[in-house]
Design a protein around this motif. Structure first.
Motif, short mmCIF file in Angstrom:
data_model
loop_
_atom_site.label_atom_id
_atom_site.label_comp_id
_atom_site.label_asym_id
_atom_site.label_seq_id
_atom_site.Cartn_x
_atom_site.Cartn_y
_atom_site.Cartn_z
N SER A 37 0.83 -1.20 0.00
CA SER A 37 0.00 0.00 0.00
C SER A 37 0.87 1.26 0.00
CB SER A 37 -0.92 0.00 1.22
OG SER A 37 -1.68 1.18 1.27
N LEU A 38 1.89 1.27 0.84
CA LEU A 38 2.78 2.43 0.88
C LEU A 38 3.58 2.57 -0.41
CD1 LEU A 38 4.07 2.30 4.56
CD2 LEU A 38 2.34 3.82 3.58
N LYS A 39 3.93 1.48 -1.02
CA LYS A 39 4.67 1.53 -2.29
C LYS A 39 3.83 2.20 -3.38
CE LYS A 39 8.32 0.38 -4.72
NZ LYS A 39 9.60 1.03 -4.49
N ARG A 40 2.52 1.95 -3.37
CA ARG A 40 1.64 2.60 -4.35
C ARG A 40 1.61 4.11 -4.15
NH1 ARG A 40 -1.61 -1.94 -3.18
NH2 ARG A 40 -2.87 -0.72 -1.72
N HIS A 41 1.87 4.55 -2.93
CA HIS A 41 1.83 5.99 -2.61
C HIS A 41 3.23 6.55 -2.37
CE1 HIS A 41 -2.51 5.84 -2.31
NE2 HIS A 41 -2.38 4.74 -1.59
N GLU A 42 4.23 5.86 -2.86
CA GLU A 42 5.62 6.25 -2.60
C GLU A 42 5.91 7.69 -3.02
OE1 GLU A 42 10.16 4.79 -3.68
OE2 GLU A 42 8.45 3.78 -4.59
N ASN A 43 5.46 8.07 -4.20
CA ASN A 43 5.74 9.44 -4.66
C ASN A 43 5.17 10.48 -3.72
OD1 ASN A 43 7.15 8.53 -6.88
ND2 ASN A 43 5.36 8.57 -8.22
N GLY A 44 3.96 10.27 -3.26
CA GLY A 44 3.34 11.21 -2.33
C GLY A 44 4.05 11.25 -0.99
N LEU A 45 4.45 10.07 -0.50
CA LEU A 45 5.17 10.03 0.77
C LEU A 45 6.50 10.77 0.68
CD1 LEU A 45 4.60 6.29 1.74
CD2 LEU A 45 3.69 8.28 2.93
N LEU A 46 7.23 10.52 -0.38
CA LEU A 46 8.53 11.16 -0.52
C LEU A 46 8.42 12.64 -0.88
CD1 LEU A 46 10.49 8.27 -2.28
CD2 LEU A 46 10.45 8.88 0.16
N ARG A 47 7.30 13.03 -1.46
CA ARG A 47 7.08 14.44 -1.79
C ARG A 47 7.06 15.30 -0.53
NH1 ARG A 47 7.68 17.32 -6.09
NH2 ARG A 47 6.88 15.54 -7.20
N TRP A 48 6.68 14.71 0.60
CA TRP A 48 6.64 15.46 1.86
C TRP A 48 8.00 16.07 2.18
CZ3 TRP A 48 9.19 15.07 6.51
CH2 TRP A 48 8.71 15.88 7.53
N PHE A 49 9.07 15.40 1.84
CA PHE A 49 10.41 15.90 2.14
C PHE A 49 10.73 17.15 1.34
CE2 PHE A 49 10.61 11.56 3.61
CZ PHE A 49 11.26 11.71 4.82
N ILE A 50 10.01 17.38 0.25
CA ILE A 50 10.22 18.58 -0.56
C ILE A 50 9.26 19.68 -0.12
CG2 ILE A 50 10.06 19.52 -2.90
CD1 ILE A 50 10.82 16.64 -3.85
N SER A 51 7.98 19.36 0.00
CA SER A 51 6.96 20.38 0.25
C SER A 51 6.62 20.58 1.72
CB SER A 51 5.67 20.02 -0.50
OG SER A 51 5.09 18.86 0.08
N LYS A 52 6.81 19.55 2.54
CA LYS A 52 6.44 19.57 3.97
C LYS A 52 4.95 19.83 4.16
CE LYS A 52 10.70 19.22 5.50
NZ LYS A 52 11.31 17.96 5.58
N MET A 53 4.17 19.51 3.14
CA MET A 53 2.72 19.70 3.21
C MET A 53 2.03 18.40 3.59
SD MET A 53 2.03 22.12 -0.10
CE MET A 53 0.29 22.04 0.11
N THR A 54 0.96 18.52 4.36
CA THR A 54 0.15 17.37 4.72
C THR A 54 -1.26 17.60 4.19
OG1 THR A 54 -0.61 18.26 6.82
CG2 THR A 54 1.49 17.07 6.83
N ASN A 55 -2.14 16.66 4.40
CA ASN A 55 -3.52 16.83 3.97
C ASN A 55 -4.39 17.35 5.11
OD1 ASN A 55 -3.61 14.52 5.52
ND2 ASN A 55 -5.02 13.45 4.17
N GLY A 56 -3.78 17.87 6.15
CA GLY A 56 -4.54 18.39 7.30
C GLY A 56 -5.53 19.46 6.92
#
Length: 99
Positions: A37-56
Motif C-alpha cells: 500500500s505504501l509503495k503505491r503511494h511512494e511518490n506522495g510520501l517522498l514528496r513530503w520531504f520537498i513540500s512539507k505539506m500534509t492533507n490536514g
C-alpha cells in the motif's frame, strides 16, 4: 518505518526502498500488505520531504463540509446545500445593519 520522518530528505528514497524490501521479505502478511500500500503511494510520501505539506487542511475543509451537510437537512434543493457549504467553509462574516 517511523524513522523515515527523522532522516535527511536526500536519503528518504533509499531508506524507504530498504524498508520496503525488508517488509516484503518478512512474509508477515500484514506487513506485506502495508508495504504494498505504501509503495503505491511512494511518490506522495517522498514528496513530503520537498513540500512539507500534509492533507490536514483538506481534512479540516472536509469536516466543515460534513457539518454543512448536517445543517442542510430538509432543504429542498441541492443549491441550498451548496450555499450552506460555501457559507460554512468560507467562514463568511455577514454583518447586517438595520436601515
Amino acid at each position: 518505518m517511523q524513522e523515515l520522518w527523522s532522516i535527511p530528505g536526500i536519503y528518504a528514497d533509499i531508506y524507504f526502498n530498504k524498508w520496503y524490501n525488508w517488509s516484503i521479505r518478512s512474509r508477515l502478511t500484514p506487513m506485506v500488505e502495508v508495504a504494498k500500500s505504501l509503495k503505491r503511494h511512494e511518490n506522495g510520501l517522498l514528496r513530503w520531504f520537498i513540500s512539507k505539506m500534509t492533507n490536514g487542511l483538506l481534512e479540516g475543509i472536509n469536516s466543515l463540509i460534513q457539518a454543512a451537510k448536517r445543517k442542510a437537512r430538509g432543504y429542498r434543493s441541492i443549491n441550498n446545500l451548496i450555499y450552506m457549504i460555501y457559507a460554512t467553509a468560507n467562514k463568511l462574516d455577514i454583518n447586517v445593519k438595520p436601515h
